[in-house]
Design a protein around this motif. Structure first.
Motif, mmCIF file in Angstrom:
data_model
loop_
_atom_site.group_PDB
_atom_site.id
_atom_site.type_symbol
_atom_site.label_atom_id
_atom_site.label_comp_id
_atom_site.label_asym_id
_atom_site.label_seq_id
_atom_site.Cartn_x
_atom_site.Cartn_y
_atom_site.Cartn_z
ATOM 1 N N LEU A 267 0.844 -1.185 0.000
ATOM 2 C CA LEU A 267 0.000 0.000 0.000
ATOM 3 C C LEU A 267 0.879 1.234 0.000
ATOM 4 O O LEU A 267 1.848 1.316 0.756
ATOM 5 N N GLY A 268 0.545 2.205 -0.856
ATOM 6 C CA GLY A 268 1.260 3.470 -0.896
ATOM 7 C C GLY A 268 0.300 4.623 -0.675
ATOM 8 O O GLY A 268 -0.788 4.659 -1.265
ATOM 9 N N ALA A 269 0.686 5.572 0.160
ATOM 10 C CA ALA A 269 -0.143 6.733 0.462
ATOM 11 C C ALA A 269 0.739 7.962 0.483
ATOM 12 O O ALA A 269 1.873 7.920 0.990
ATOM 13 N N GLY A 270 0.221 9.066 -0.065
ATOM 14 C CA GLY A 270 0.972 10.318 -0.125
ATOM 15 C C GLY A 270 0.205 11.454 0.500
ATOM 16 O O GLY A 270 -1.031 11.461 0.529
ATOM 17 N N THR A 271 0.955 12.435 1.026
ATOM 18 C CA THR A 271 0.378 13.647 1.606
ATOM 19 C C THR A 271 1.117 14.845 1.027
ATOM 20 O O THR A 271 1.889 14.728 0.071
ATOM 21 N N ALA A 272 0.886 16.002 1.617
ATOM 22 C CA ALA A 272 1.583 17.209 1.177
ATOM 23 C C ALA A 272 3.041 17.219 1.598
ATOM 24 O O ALA A 272 3.799 18.081 1.140
ATOM 25 N N HIS A 273 3.468 16.264 2.442
ATOM 26 C CA HIS A 273 4.843 16.254 2.944
ATOM 27 C C HIS A 273 5.681 15.122 2.361
ATOM 28 O O HIS A 273 6.901 15.159 2.462
ATOM 29 N N GLY A 274 5.052 14.107 1.803
ATOM 30 C CA GLY A 274 5.806 12.982 1.271
ATOM 31 C C GLY A 274 4.900 11.780 1.103
ATOM 32 O O GLY A 274 3.674 11.906 0.989
ATOM 33 N N PHE A 275 5.508 10.606 1.114
ATOM 34 C CA PHE A 275 4.743 9.379 0.915
ATOM 35 C C PHE A 275 5.361 8.255 1.733
ATOM 36 O O PHE A 275 6.508 8.345 2.196
ATOM 37 N N ALA A 276 4.591 7.184 1.887
ATOM 38 C CA ALA A 276 5.038 6.017 2.635
ATOM 39 C C ALA A 276 4.493 4.772 1.960
ATOM 40 O O ALA A 276 3.403 4.800 1.373
ATOM 41 N N VAL A 277 5.253 3.674 2.057
ATOM 42 C CA VAL A 277 4.847 2.373 1.529
ATOM 43 C C VAL A 277 4.678 1.445 2.727
ATOM 44 O O VAL A 277 5.562 1.345 3.584
ATOM 45 N N PHE A 278 3.538 0.744 2.750
ATOM 46 C CA PHE A 278 3.153 -0.056 3.898
ATOM 47 C C PHE A 278 2.846 -1.478 3.449
ATOM 48 O O PHE A 278 2.157 -1.689 2.440
ATOM 49 N N ASP A 279 3.385 -2.441 4.174
ATOM 50 C CA ASP A 279 3.116 -3.856 3.929
ATOM 51 C C ASP A 279 1.975 -4.275 4.849
ATOM 52 O O ASP A 279 2.165 -4.484 6.044
ATOM 53 N N TYR A 280 0.743 -4.355 4.268
ATOM 54 C CA TYR A 280 -0.405 -4.644 5.128
ATOM 55 C C TYR A 280 -0.583 -6.133 5.396
ATOM 56 O O TYR A 280 -1.484 -6.516 6.139
ATOM 57 N N LEU A 281 0.283 -6.983 4.817
ATOM 58 C CA LEU A 281 0.258 -8.395 5.181
ATOM 59 C C LEU A 281 1.068 -8.622 6.454
ATOM 60 O O LEU A 281 0.613 -9.287 7.394
ATOM 61 N N GLN A 282 2.275 -8.051 6.491
ATOM 62 C CA GLN A 282 3.106 -8.158 7.685
ATOM 63 C C GLN A 282 2.905 -6.982 8.643
ATOM 64 O O GLN A 282 3.517 -6.969 9.721
ATOM 65 N N LYS A 283 2.099 -5.986 8.234
ATOM 66 C CA LYS A 283 1.755 -4.828 9.055
ATOM 67 C C LYS A 283 3.002 -4.087 9.532
ATOM 68 O O LYS A 283 3.229 -3.879 10.731
ATOM 69 N N LYS A 284 3.818 -3.696 8.573
ATOM 70 C CA LYS A 284 5.006 -2.924 8.906
ATOM 71 C C LYS A 284 5.354 -1.984 7.760
ATOM 72 O O LYS A 284 4.897 -2.151 6.624
ATOM 73 N N GLU A 285 6.188 -1.001 8.077
ATOM 74 C CA GLU A 285 6.605 0.003 7.102
ATOM 75 C C GLU A 285 7.654 -0.581 6.163
ATOM 76 O O GLU A 285 8.558 -1.318 6.584
ATOM 77 N N VAL A 286 7.538 -0.227 4.865
ATOM 78 C CA VAL A 286 8.528 -0.638 3.876
ATOM 79 C C VAL A 286 9.518 0.493 3.638
ATOM 80 O O VAL A 286 10.731 0.315 3.738
ATOM 81 N N THR A 287 9.015 1.679 3.319
ATOM 82 C CA THR A 287 9.873 2.841 3.110
ATOM 83 C C THR A 287 9.017 4.083 3.196
ATOM 84 O O THR A 287 7.774 4.023 3.123
ATOM 85 N N SER A 288 9.675 5.233 3.363
ATOM 86 C CA SER A 288 8.996 6.530 3.355
ATOM 87 C C SER A 288 9.980 7.577 2.868
ATOM 88 O O SER A 288 11.204 7.386 2.955
ATOM 89 N N ARG A 289 9.455 8.674 2.373
ATOM 90 C CA ARG A 289 10.309 9.737 1.852
ATOM 91 C C ARG A 289 9.597 11.070 2.050
ATOM 92 O O ARG A 289 8.401 11.197 1.796
ATOM 93 N N CYS A 290 10.348 12.059 2.506
ATOM 94 C CA CYS A 290 9.836 13.417 2.637
ATOM 95 C C CYS A 290 10.164 14.178 1.364
ATOM 96 O O CYS A 290 11.314 14.207 0.922
ATOM 97 N N THR A 291 9.173 14.795 0.760
ATOM 98 C CA THR A 291 9.371 15.531 -0.496
ATOM 99 C C THR A 291 9.475 17.026 -0.285
ATOM 100 O O THR A 291 9.469 17.781 -1.263
ATOM 101 N N LEU A 292 9.557 17.475 0.964
ATOM 102 C CA LEU A 292 9.757 18.896 1.209
ATOM 103 C C LEU A 292 11.141 19.320 0.751
ATOM 104 O O LEU A 292 12.042 18.491 0.567
ATOM 105 N N ASN A 293 11.329 20.644 0.571
ATOM 106 C CA ASN A 293 12.628 21.144 0.151
ATOM 107 C C ASN A 293 13.687 20.811 1.194
ATOM 108 O O ASN A 293 13.418 20.878 2.401
ATOM 109 N N PRO A 294 14.898 20.442 0.780
ATOM 110 C CA PRO A 294 15.929 20.060 1.758
ATOM 111 C C PRO A 294 16.261 21.164 2.732
ATOM 112 O O PRO A 294 16.608 20.909 3.880
#
Length: 1127
Positions: free
Chosen positions: A598-625
């Motif tokens: 599962l992937g979900a995005g907001t105004a700050h970035g996005f995250a990938v979620f494994d809903y079978l094992q119920k844990k985070e896969v990766t996330s990234r902030c897309t705000l300016n460095p």
């Protein structure tokens, strides 16, 4: 030459043009939901049809599910009242402009349609303004009461006023002397149930008169002390009731007007009450029914919208959440074919309120409401998002229906009482769902397979979180005293918590998995279950921003989940919950049911979620460095960073000014400041001074509709997410994630998914590539197409043998759609193949995009994938995925309709839904094959509707022919007959579709091609050739030709008569040539012509069946001619 052909591909061939007619075609199909702002209600008990009119002049007639007729008035008026002519299929509307309209349900091309046939307008003064209307029992006359107190009679057959007019002065002659005040306007008219010549006239100030229209006199006069609101007869015609403004009603005798039969009764007194706006009195074998609207105690419940139903000891006050417009009691006596029995025997009450339709069952215990099969209140809570799901499996469909039936077990089990007409539409082969997300955290499932749009199931997400949700049981306990309120209807505009609002919905019908994203960053994964379960849901929090320096979240807090086990009803139940931090609204959502990602995005970035094992896969902030923005609101803590960035900005500005000066010195062209800045709506092309010629090799600058700084904080918003199994790197295909942002940035992640060890092995996700679009427009959609130009199938579709496996033997391509451009890149090299500019050409911006599978309407085996788009101008267009050539464009919405454009949702097969109002979806189609329209027939009994008298046939004028002209006439007749035979031998019949296609081909004959290859930025130029024929006026010769064609129709034949008149005028002499009924006469004379009026010729094209007939009506002018013999 090869390079030129790549930049300018050839136009579509004739075969492709013919194929486009089989694939594409825009049409508005049907409206779903509840009419906006309803104002009137009517019911035909014989035909069992319901009519609703609204403030926009729309009239909807409904019968059995699937039987629907729509009509709209030509003028911008509101419908005040509706009246059915019983068993005739006719309807009279009284509108706000004091006009009356007669509508008929007629058969056209084998289907019934609603048509306006006659209109009558009263004088537009205050005294003649219609205040109350009523049909006589025989439905031959319409009684119209006015503000001036008079009664006018309208003959329904001729639709004209007839004598006599019942003047208020005549009525007042029989009024007792103690009633000296003006009685006011006519408030109500009630026709005697047994004698059509008698009716009650109720005036505003309480005066009631029983008028005998046959004798032209008042039989009885009743004087009520309170202002009158409504009148209702008893079925025996011996007594009636009057409802008043103080919340009381009085029973009067039809033969004695001295005193009421019973004193005034105030049901909810003794305290002051609101007025009873309408009252009905129906008899039954047990006890009579008294049904009225209003009458609530003013101080305690003056804000309630109610209808009270009383029968003996049974007493219920129906409590609605919106204002009551009107109600009708349906009885067995009215529906019976023969003479009505001794009792009315009411069985249903139809209630129209401002926001919904409610029908009450009077035969079942506790008087429950019916389940509405159409005109559902889609906006029970405000709609925030929607998704269409095509071809739902039968197993999932049955589970959804069962879950919905469990929720609606308290509704009536009787069949729907409004069942007139016959639905002739074929049963759909597939079952489609329309899912709507709402402000109160609910998701509603609608049956989109038919034109009725019936609700199947409602899912509430509020039970997952610790939110105070009021329960109906608590309200019923508190309100058990007096009056006995009962909440009915589904409309509830109030939200318990704004954080519950639904932002995104995604459903996989094959895995029965539903993913819902909310306003506070909550992402819920749900699974269908046929049994009730107690589950404990623990949220998994994923911090997208992390420890980024200077970021402070000042928005709302995240929703707290319920602790311990929570009981969930049958239907969709949560299996996992992901909570994003900061808890911002979800802006993009995607999930892959086969990989359980599962992937979900907001105004700050996005995250990938494994809903079978119920844990985070990766996330990234897309705000300016460097932080959120360069504004003082960024709250920086480091002075070094601030100074460093200031110097960097100064260096960038200096280098830009130096580069601009060098360009000016090389080209010798001055640019305006607006062109350098790329102002909104302006052209960025350089200005050329007078006397200079720009270099032919200079590339024009692409127009920018709005400036987009690189450091804009809004650019960090994630707009699109996409999972694909394609060629990201060299070699074989592998899982990947594509992320598009608001700043034109595309991130490509390479993932490793172990299918055989999915439950134990984790998923890795590594950034592989990035794409930065030069124009930095928001990326709203991404899709990968295989070597056959087909979009990659959705998860589990290949395993379930729904589609063929994608072609992995040839290279794939990725289609990236931004708001300004559409680009196609090859994979895995990401080399640009095609680009279609939109904003730079016509200023439009894409708002909605979908990849649609179009199927030919004649050849079921031919399908192709194309790109369907909706722009901010309200235009729908289709582009080919091979060359991005435009295949179709149509104007669907007004550019000012922001809600309609933002709510638009495409289907997989070329249809679309958008909110025409807050409560109505409009369905449109871009496919020539898939068209969803009401197909129904209304059958009337013989003799119920008399056909109008046939109009006299027009006769051609007789022409006297001299004997000298006989020979010429006979020769002309022979030549005309020969030409007619030749035309009949090769006659071509054209349909309306052929004419429309011909017009489209003419309009697009020289259309511009905006599809270019690779990174070419040369703007296309639209050239439209126009041929102008200049005709100099001649002083010596003027020729005028008038042709009239008369087409006469009958059941067996069609006759066409043509008449042609040619007048040629010369300075020296006049030659008059008349050709009438194949005769010709020529004579040289001198005339002095005086033209009395100009001639107006109007060409109208109408459609009758499959033939298109052209009618030309020419109105001959009066010509005064003085003839002088030639010398």
């Amino acid at each position: 030459m090869f390079k030129f052909l790549k930049k300018h591909p050839p136009k579509d061939s004739s075969e492709r043009e013919s194929l486009k007619k089989e694939l594409f075609g825009f049409r508005r199909c049907v409206d779903h939901g509840f009419p906006s702002k309803p104002t009137a209600l009517a019911y035909d008990p014989k035909l069992r049809l319901l009519a609703v009119g609204n403030r926009n002049g729309v009239v909807k007639v409904l019968g059995a599910p699937g039987v629907e007729f729509d009509g709209i008035h030509k003028e911008d008026v509101a419908v005040n009242e509706l009246f059915f002519l019983p068993e005739q299929g006719r309807l009279i509307t009284h509108c706000s402009d004091n006009s009356l309209h007669l509508w008929e349900i007629n058969v056209r091309e084998g289907l019934s349609v609603l048509e306006e046939v006659q209109e009558f307008s009263m004088e537009s003064n205050k005294l003649k303004s219609i205040s109350a209307c009523s049909l006589t029992i025989d439905a031959e006359h319409l009684l119209m009461g006015t503000e001036g107190g008079n009664i006018h009679l309208l003959d329904v057959k001729t639709f004209q006023l007839i004598e006599p007019i019942i003047y208020q002065d005549v009525v007042m002659q029989n009024v007792p002397d103690d009633f000296k005040v003006n009685p006011g306007a006519v408030e109500s008219i009630a026709v005697h149930p047994l004698d059509s010549n008698k009716f009650l006239i109720g005036y505003n100030r309480g005066l009631i008169v029983l008028w005998d229209n046959k004798d032209g006199s008042a039989e009885q006069t009743y004087n009520a002390t309170q202002q009158l609101e409504s009148l209702a007869w008893h079925s025996n015609g011996e007594e009636f009731k009057s409802a008043h403004s103080d919340g009381s009603y009085i029973i009067w005798s039809g033969t004695d007007s001295t005193n009421p039969k019973e004193p005034a009764l105030t049901p909810y007194g003794p305290f002051p009450c609101k007025s009873i706006s309408k009252l009905q009195w129906k008899t039954a074998k047990s006890d009579p029914f008294i049904i009225f609207s209003g009458g609530m105690p003013r101080a305690s419940y003056g804000d309630r919208h109610t209808i009270s139903i009383m029968q003996g000891s049974n007493h219920v006050v129906l409590d609605f959440t919106s204002k009551v417009v009107d109600f009708i009691t349906v009885t067995r006596a009215d529906e019976s074919e023969g003479e009505s029995g001794e009792y009315d025997e009411p069985h249903s009450v139809i209630v129209l309120v401002e926001e919904e339709l409610v029908v009450i069952d009077l035969l079942s215990e506790n008087w429950p409401a019916f389940r509405i099969p159409y005109m559902n209140s889609l906006h029970c809570s405000a709609i925030t998002c929607s998704q269409h799901v095509s071809n739902v499996p039968n197993n999932l469909w049955d589970k959804i229906e069962d879950a919905g039936a469990a929720q609606m077990r308290n509704l009536s089990h009787r069949d729907w009482p409004i069942n007139g007409g016959l639905n002739t539409a074929k049963e759909t082969t597939t079952k489609d769902l329309l899912l709507t997300g709402h402000e109160d955290g609910t998701v509603r499932f609608w049956d989109a397979s038919t034109t009725s749009m019936k609700m199947l199931y409602k899912l509430s997400t509020a039970t997952i979180f610790s939110v105070d949700v009021p329960h109906p049981e608590q309200n019923s306990v508190e309100e058990e005293e007096w009056p006995p309120f009962k909440k009915v209807g589904n409309f509830d505009p109030y939200s318990d918590d704004p954080r519950l609002g639904i932002q995104k919905i995604a459903l996989c019908p094959l895995s029965e998995t539903l993913v819902i994203a909310g306003t506070a960053g909550q992402i819920m994964v749900m699974q269908m279950d046929r049994e009730e379960r107690e589950l404990e849901i623990k949220p998994v929090t994923i911090n997208i921003v992390g420890d980024r320096d200077g970021f402070v979240w000042k928005g709302h807090q995240a929703l707290e989940g319920r602790e311990g086990d929570v009981k969930f009803a049958i239907g969709y139940q949560p299996t996992s919950l992901m909570q994003l931090s900061p808890p911002a609204a979800c802006t993009a959502l995607a999930f892959h049911s086969e990989w359980c990602l599962l992937g979900a995005g907001t105004a700050h970035g996005f995250a990938v979620f494994d809903y079978l094992q119920k844990k985070e896969v990766t996330s990234r902030c897309t705000l300016n460095p460097s932080g959120t923005s360069d504004t003082p609101m960024s709250r920086r803590k480091s002075l070094k960073k601030s100074l460093r960035e200031s110097f960097r900005r100064l260096r960038r500005r200096r280098s830009e000014r130096r580069r601009t000066a060098e360009d000016k010195s090389k080209t010798g062209i001055e640019q305006s400041p607006k062109a350098e800045k790329g102002a909104t709506g302006g052209s960025a092309s350089p200005a050329t001074p007078r006397g200079t010629t720009p270099s032919p090799e200079h590339r024009p600058v692409e127009r920018q509709v709005e400036a987009r700084p690189a450091d804009d904080s809004i650019s960090s918003m994630v707009r699109s997410l996409y999972f694909a199994d394609t060629f990201v790197v060299h070699g074989s295909t592998n899982p990947s994630l594509w992320v598009g942002t608001n700043g034109g940035h595309v991130y490509i992640y390479n993932m490793t998914v172990q299918s055989d060890k999915r439950s134990t092995e984790g998923v890795t996700c590594v950034l592989a590539k990035e794409i930065k679009l030069r124009h930095r427009a928001p990326v709203i959609s991404i899709a990968v197409i295989d070597g056959r130009s087909r979009v990659l199938p959705e998860p589990l579709e290949v395993l379930n043998e729904r589609v063929k496996a994608p072609d992995n033997s040839s290279p794939h391509s990725v289609v990236i759609c931004s708001e300004e451009q559409i680009k196609i890149f090859s994979l895995p090299h990401l080399k640009a193949k095609w680009k279609c500019k939109l904003t730079a050409v016509d200023g439009s911006r894409l708002r909605k995009v979908a990849f649609v599978n179009f199927r030919s309407r004649s050849d079921e085996n031919y399908t192709e994938f194309d790109l369907a788009c909706l722009s901010n101008l309200g235009n729908l267009s289709v582009y080919s995925l091979t060359t991005l050539r435009q295949q179709l464009v149509a104007s669907a919405l007004r550019r000012e309709d922001i809600n309609g454009i933002t709510s638009f949702v495409f289907t997989k097969y070329g249809q679309g839904f958008y909110l025409m109002s807050a409560s109505e979806f409009t369905r449109v189609t871009l496919s020539a094959r898939y068209i969803m329209e009401p197909r129904c027939v209304l059958t009337l009994k013989e003799g119920m509707r008399l056909d109008p008298e046939p109009e006299p046939e027009p006769t051609a004028p007789e022409v006297e022919v001299s004997p000298e002209q006989t020979g010429a006439t006979e020769a002309q007749v022979e030549r005309t007959e020969a030409e007619g035979d030749a035309e009949e031998g090769g006659r071509l019949e054209y349909g309306s579709g052929d004419i429309a296609d011909a017009l489209n081909e003419t309009a697009n004959d020289s259309r511009a091609d905006t599809t270019i290859e690779g990174e070419i930025t040369q703007d296309s130029i639209r050239v439209i050739e126009t041929s102008v024929v200049e005709t100099s006026p001649s002083e010596n010769l003027t020729e005028t030709t008038t042709t009239s064609t008369t087409v006469e129709h009958s059941s067996s034949e069609q006759t066409t008569t043509e008449q042609s008149t040619t007048i040629t005028t010369q300075s020296g002499g006049v030659t008059i040539s008349n050709v009438d009924d194949d005769t010709k006469a020529t004579k040289s004379i001198e005339v002095e012509t005086k033209v009395a009026s100009e001639r107006l010729v109007e060409l109208k094209i109408t459609e009758d069946g499959d033939e298109v007939i052209s009618k030309m009506a020419a109105q001959q002018s009066d010509i005064q001619t003085e003839v002088v013999p030639a010398s």
